[in-house]
Design a protein around this motif. Structure first.
Motif, PDB file in Angstrom:
ATOM      1  N   PHE A  24       0.821  -1.222   0.000  1.00 54.63           N
ATOM      2  CA  PHE A  24       0.000   0.000   0.000  1.00 54.63           C
ATOM      3  C   PHE A  24       0.847   1.261   0.000  1.00 54.63           C
ATOM      4  CE2 PHE A  24      -2.270   3.288   2.472  1.00 54.63           C
ATOM      5  CZ  PHE A  24      -3.356   3.488   1.631  1.00 54.63           C
ATOM      6  N   ASP A  25       1.831   1.355   0.876  1.00 60.07           N
ATOM      7  CA  ASP A  25       2.625   2.580   0.985  1.00 60.07           C
ATOM      8  C   ASP A  25       3.380   2.891  -0.302  1.00 60.07           C
ATOM      9  OD1 ASP A  25       1.758   2.977   3.545  1.00 60.07           O
ATOM     10  OD2 ASP A  25       3.567   2.190   4.516  1.00 60.07           O
ATOM     11  N   ILE A  26       3.836   1.856  -0.991  1.00 57.65           N
ATOM     12  CA  ILE A  26       4.546   2.069  -2.256  1.00 57.65           C
ATOM     13  C   ILE A  26       3.572   2.546  -3.329  1.00 57.65           C
ATOM     14  CG2 ILE A  26       5.748   0.873  -4.134  1.00 57.65           C
ATOM     15  CD1 ILE A  26       7.216  -0.735  -2.019  1.00 57.65           C
ATOM     16  N   CYS A  27       2.380   1.973  -3.355  1.00 57.08           N
ATOM     17  CA  CYS A  27       1.361   2.430  -4.310  1.00 57.08           C
ATOM     18  C   CYS A  27       0.995   3.887  -4.055  1.00 57.08           C
ATOM     19  CB  CYS A  27       0.121   1.539  -4.215  1.00 57.08           C
ATOM     20  SG  CYS A  27       0.349  -0.129  -4.864  1.00 57.08           S
ATOM     21  N   VAL A  28       0.875   4.259  -2.786  1.00 58.56           N
ATOM     22  CA  VAL A  28       0.562   5.648  -2.430  1.00 58.56           C
ATOM     23  C   VAL A  28       1.669   6.580  -2.921  1.00 58.56           C
ATOM     24  CG1 VAL A  28       0.321   7.269  -0.506  1.00 58.56           C
ATOM     25  CG2 VAL A  28      -0.898   5.072  -0.465  1.00 58.56           C
ATOM     26  N   GLU A  29       2.906   6.212  -2.694  1.00 59.47           N
ATOM     27  CA  GLU A  29       4.034   7.038  -3.137  1.00 59.47           C
ATOM     28  C   GLU A  29       4.037   7.178  -4.658  1.00 59.47           C
ATOM     29  OE1 GLU A  29       8.941   7.131  -2.891  1.00 59.47           O
ATOM     30  OE2 GLU A  29       7.799   5.615  -1.783  1.00 59.47           O
ATOM     31  N   ASN A  30       3.775   6.070  -5.367  1.00 61.19           N
ATOM     32  CA  ASN A  30       3.729   6.119  -6.830  1.00 61.19           C
ATOM     33  C   ASN A  30       2.623   7.051  -7.324  1.00 61.19           C
ATOM     34  OD1 ASN A  30       5.826   4.285  -7.015  1.00 61.19           O
ATOM     35  ND2 ASN A  30       4.494   2.506  -7.295  1.00 61.19           N
ATOM     36  N   VAL A  31       1.460   6.996  -6.675  1.00 60.09           N
ATOM     37  CA  VAL A  31       0.335   7.842  -7.062  1.00 60.09           C
ATOM     38  C   VAL A  31       0.641   9.314  -6.757  1.00 60.09           C
ATOM     39  CG1 VAL A  31      -2.080   8.402  -6.512  1.00 60.09           C
ATOM     40  CG2 VAL A  31      -1.401   6.020  -6.897  1.00 60.09           C
ATOM     41  N   PHE A  40       0.624  11.846  -9.977  1.00 63.09           N
ATOM     42  CA  PHE A  40      -0.470  12.810 -10.112  1.00 63.09           C
ATOM     43  C   PHE A  40      -0.231  14.118  -9.347  1.00 63.09           C
ATOM     44  CE2 PHE A  40      -2.477   8.604 -10.709  1.00 63.09           C
ATOM     45  CZ  PHE A  40      -3.003   8.792 -11.985  1.00 63.09           C
ATOM     46  N   GLY A  41       0.886  14.203  -8.642  1.00 65.50           N
ATOM     47  CA  GLY A  41       1.184  15.410  -7.887  1.00 65.50           C
ATOM     48  C   GLY A  41       0.240  15.640  -6.724  1.00 65.50           C
ATOM     49  N   LEU A  42      -0.162  14.564  -6.052  1.00 71.90           N
ATOM     50  CA  LEU A  42      -1.112  14.647  -4.950  1.00 71.90           C
ATOM     51  C   LEU A  42      -0.395  14.660  -3.605  1.00 71.90           C
ATOM     52  CD1 LEU A  42      -3.743  12.010  -6.147  1.00 71.90           C
ATOM     53  CD2 LEU A  42      -3.834  14.493  -6.444  1.00 71.90           C
ATOM     54  N   GLY A  43      -1.077  15.164  -2.583  1.00 72.91           N
ATOM     55  CA  GLY A  43      -0.574  15.062  -1.222  1.00 72.91           C
ATOM     56  C   GLY A  43      -0.781  13.651  -0.697  1.00 72.91           C
ATOM     57  N   PRO A  44      -0.125  13.291   0.399  1.00 68.58           N
ATOM     58  CA  PRO A  44      -0.193  11.917   0.901  1.00 68.58           C
ATOM     59  C   PRO A  44      -1.599  11.467   1.282  1.00 68.58           C
ATOM     60  CG  PRO A  44       0.933  13.369   2.471  1.00 68.58           C
ATOM     61  CD  PRO A  44       0.801  14.116   1.196  1.00 68.58           C
ATOM     62  N   GLU A  45      -2.386  12.327   1.914  1.00 65.70           N
ATOM     63  CA  GLU A  45      -3.724  11.920   2.337  1.00 65.70           C
ATOM     64  C   GLU A  45      -4.640  11.671   1.138  1.00 65.70           C
ATOM     65  OE1 GLU A  45      -4.799  10.984   5.265  1.00 65.70           O
ATOM     66  OE2 GLU A  45      -2.732  11.283   5.931  1.00 65.70           O
ATOM     67  N   GLU A  46      -4.569  12.552   0.151  1.00 67.88           N
ATOM     68  CA  GLU A  46      -5.391  12.382  -1.052  1.00 67.88           C
ATOM     69  C   GLU A  46      -4.965  11.125  -1.817  1.00 67.88           C
ATOM     70  OE1 GLU A  46      -8.308  13.112  -3.958  1.00 67.88           O
ATOM     71  OE2 GLU A  46      -8.037  13.713  -1.871  1.00 67.88           O
ATOM     72  N   ALA A  47      -3.662  10.873  -1.870  1.00 66.10           N
ATOM     73  CA  ALA A  47      -3.172   9.675  -2.563  1.00 66.10           C
ATOM     74  C   ALA A  47      -3.630   8.412  -1.848  1.00 66.10           C
ATOM     75  CB  ALA A  47      -1.648   9.713  -2.656  1.00 66.10           C
ATOM     76  N   ARG A  48      -3.589   8.405  -0.517  1.00 68.08           N
ATOM     77  CA  ARG A  48      -4.056   7.240   0.245  1.00 68.08           C
ATOM     78  C   ARG A  48      -5.542   6.986  -0.017  1.00 68.08           C
ATOM     79  NH1 ARG A  48      -1.133   9.845   4.482  1.00 68.08           N
ATOM     80  NH2 ARG A  48       0.899   8.855   4.815  1.00 68.08           N
ATOM     81  N   ARG A  49      -6.322   8.065   0.004  1.00 67.26           N
ATOM     82  CA  ARG A  49      -7.762   7.926  -0.232  1.00 67.26           C
ATOM     83  C   ARG A  49      -8.032   7.359  -1.621  1.00 67.26           C
ATOM     84  NH1 ARG A  49     -11.570   9.624  -3.020  1.00 67.26           N
ATOM     85  NH2 ARG A  49     -10.181  11.008  -4.182  1.00 67.26           N
ATOM     86  N   LEU A  50      -7.294   7.853  -2.612  1.00 69.20           N
ATOM     87  CA  LEU A  50      -7.509   7.424  -3.991  1.00 69.20           C
ATOM     88  C   LEU A  50      -7.127   5.957  -4.189  1.00 69.20           C
ATOM     89  CD1 LEU A  50      -8.430   8.354  -6.766  1.00 69.20           C
ATOM     90  CD2 LEU A  50      -6.082   9.116  -7.226  1.00 69.20           C
ATOM     91  N   VAL A  51      -6.008   5.543  -3.595  1.00 73.63           N
ATOM     92  CA  VAL A  51      -5.590   4.141  -3.710  1.00 73.63           C
ATOM     93  C   VAL A  51      -6.603   3.222  -3.036  1.00 73.63           C
ATOM     94  CG1 VAL A  51      -3.837   2.438  -3.040  1.00 73.63           C
ATOM     95  CG2 VAL A  51      -3.129   4.665  -3.950  1.00 73.63           C
ATOM     96  N   ARG A  52      -7.019   3.589  -1.820  1.00 77.72           N
ATOM     97  CA  ARG A  52      -7.998   2.759  -1.094  1.00 77.72           C
ATOM     98  C   ARG A  52      -9.304   2.642  -1.882  1.00 77.72           C
ATOM     99  NH1 ARG A  52      -6.324   5.707   3.712  1.00 77.72           N
ATOM    100  NH2 ARG A  52      -4.988   4.390   5.012  1.00 77.72           N
ATOM    101  N   GLN A  53      -9.812   3.785  -2.368  1.00 79.25           N
ATOM    102  CA  GLN A  53     -11.105   3.797  -3.046  1.00 79.25           C
ATOM    103  C   GLN A  53     -11.054   3.039  -4.373  1.00 79.25           C
ATOM    104  OE1 GLN A  53     -14.157   5.155  -1.785  1.00 79.25           O
ATOM    105  NE2 GLN A  53     -14.730   3.699  -3.382  1.00 79.25           N
ATOM    106  N   THR A  54     -10.003   3.272  -5.143  1.00 77.93           N
ATOM    107  CA  THR A  54      -9.890   2.612  -6.443  1.00 77.93           C
ATOM    108  C   THR A  54      -9.774   1.102  -6.282  1.00 77.93           C
ATOM    109  OG1 THR A  54      -8.804   4.572  -7.363  1.00 77.93           O
ATOM    110  CG2 THR A  54      -8.601   2.518  -8.602  1.00 77.93           C
ATOM    111  N   ASP A  55      -8.950   0.662  -5.348  1.00 78.32           N
ATOM    112  CA  ASP A  55      -8.800  -0.775  -5.128  1.00 78.32           C
ATOM    113  C   ASP A  55     -10.077  -1.390  -4.559  1.00 78.32           C
ATOM    114  OD1 ASP A  55      -6.280  -0.780  -6.147  1.00 78.32           O
ATOM    115  OD2 ASP A  55      -5.236  -1.078  -4.251  1.00 78.32           O
ATOM    116  N   ALA A  56     -10.785  -0.639  -3.694  1.00 74.55           N
ATOM    117  CA  ALA A  56     -12.052  -1.139  -3.157  1.00 74.55           C
ATOM    118  C   ALA A  56     -13.071  -1.322  -4.283  1.00 74.55           C
ATOM    119  CB  ALA A  56     -12.597  -0.179  -2.104  1.00 74.55           C
ATOM    120  N   ASN A  57     -13.118  -0.382  -5.218  1.00 72.71           N
ATOM    121  CA  ASN A  57     -14.027  -0.492  -6.353  1.00 72.71           C
ATOM    122  C   ASN A  57     -13.684  -1.703  -7.215  1.00 72.71           C
ATOM    123  OD1 ASN A  57     -15.338   1.828  -5.554  1.00 72.71           O
ATOM    124  ND2 ASN A  57     -14.280   3.164  -7.014  1.00 72.71           N
TER     125      ASN A  57
END
Length: 208
Positions: free
Chosen positions: A131-138, A142-159
């Motif tokens: 997860f942490d590596i995916c967040v860093e890659n995102v 995409f030039g996102l902050g850490p919290e937004e990247a975490r939310r996006l990774v969690r939501q996309t994978d959940a979908n």
């Protein structure tokens, strides 16, 4: 090289699509991802936006249910269920089967490995990373902050997980037994991942 179709499921931020693109370039074949919505629209006559809207998603109320859709039982255009989620999936599945039967190609997501189950020239791949590596890659992509990247990774994978579970009758999206090859990109760089897939594909042909 003999006939083949490679399907790739991927965790968001694991570089799965990038690997798929590089693989297609190395093999000299087409890869299909978001353009499956366009192809499904052209095949069915249904507005492409409907396919885009449901793409690798299920409605919230269906998260804990499983589809019982017969992939071969496509609803006719005069039926009110013609544009239902299940029928959109079946129409897209038909397009996926047509592609796999008529050309060597790479198909990203959309339960393609399940749709093509039993096809003799099929290679099903799952690309993942912690997860942490995916967040860093995102973040970097995409030039996102850490919290937004975490939310996006969690939501996309959940979908993607819910979509896979719903349309495969309860299977676990990340379960290795659903695939022929799984690759953790935390330890294997993209080019090496492509090499491994090509090597596996070659072994499939040799062992026939």
């Amino acid at each position: 090289m003999q006939r083949f179709c490679i399907t790739i499921n991927r965790g968001f931020g694991s570089w799965g699509k990038t690997i798929g693109v590089k693989l297609a370039e190395r093999l000299g074949v087409e890869y299909y991802d978001r353009d499956l919505s366009r192809l499904s629209s052209e095949y069915s006559g249904i507005d492409e936006r409907l396919f885009v809207q449901y793409d690798e998603n299920v409605r919230q109320k269906l998260f804990h249910k499983f589809s019982t859709a017969d992939l071969n039982a496509i609803v006719s255009p005069d039926d009110k269920k013609f544009v239902s989620d299940d029928n959109l999936f079946k129409l897209q599945a038909k397009v996926i089967r047509n592609l796999a039967e008529n050309e060597n190609c790479i198909i990203i997501g959309r339960c393609a490995g399940y749709v093509l189950s039993g096809m003799p020239h099929l290679l099903r791949v799952f690309i993942h990373a912690p997860f942490d590596i995916c967040v860093e890659n995102v973040q970097n992509r995409f030039g996102l902050g850490p919290e937004e990247a975490r939310r996006l990774v969690r939501q996309t994978d959940a979908n993607r997980r819910a979509y896979f579970k719903y349309y495969t009758g309860g299977r676990n999206w990340a379960e290795s037994t659903n695939y022929d090859l799984t690759i953790n990109t935390a330890h294997i760089k993209n080019e090496k991942a492509v090499d491994l897939i090509l090597e596996y594909l070659q072994n499939m042909e040799t062992n026939k």
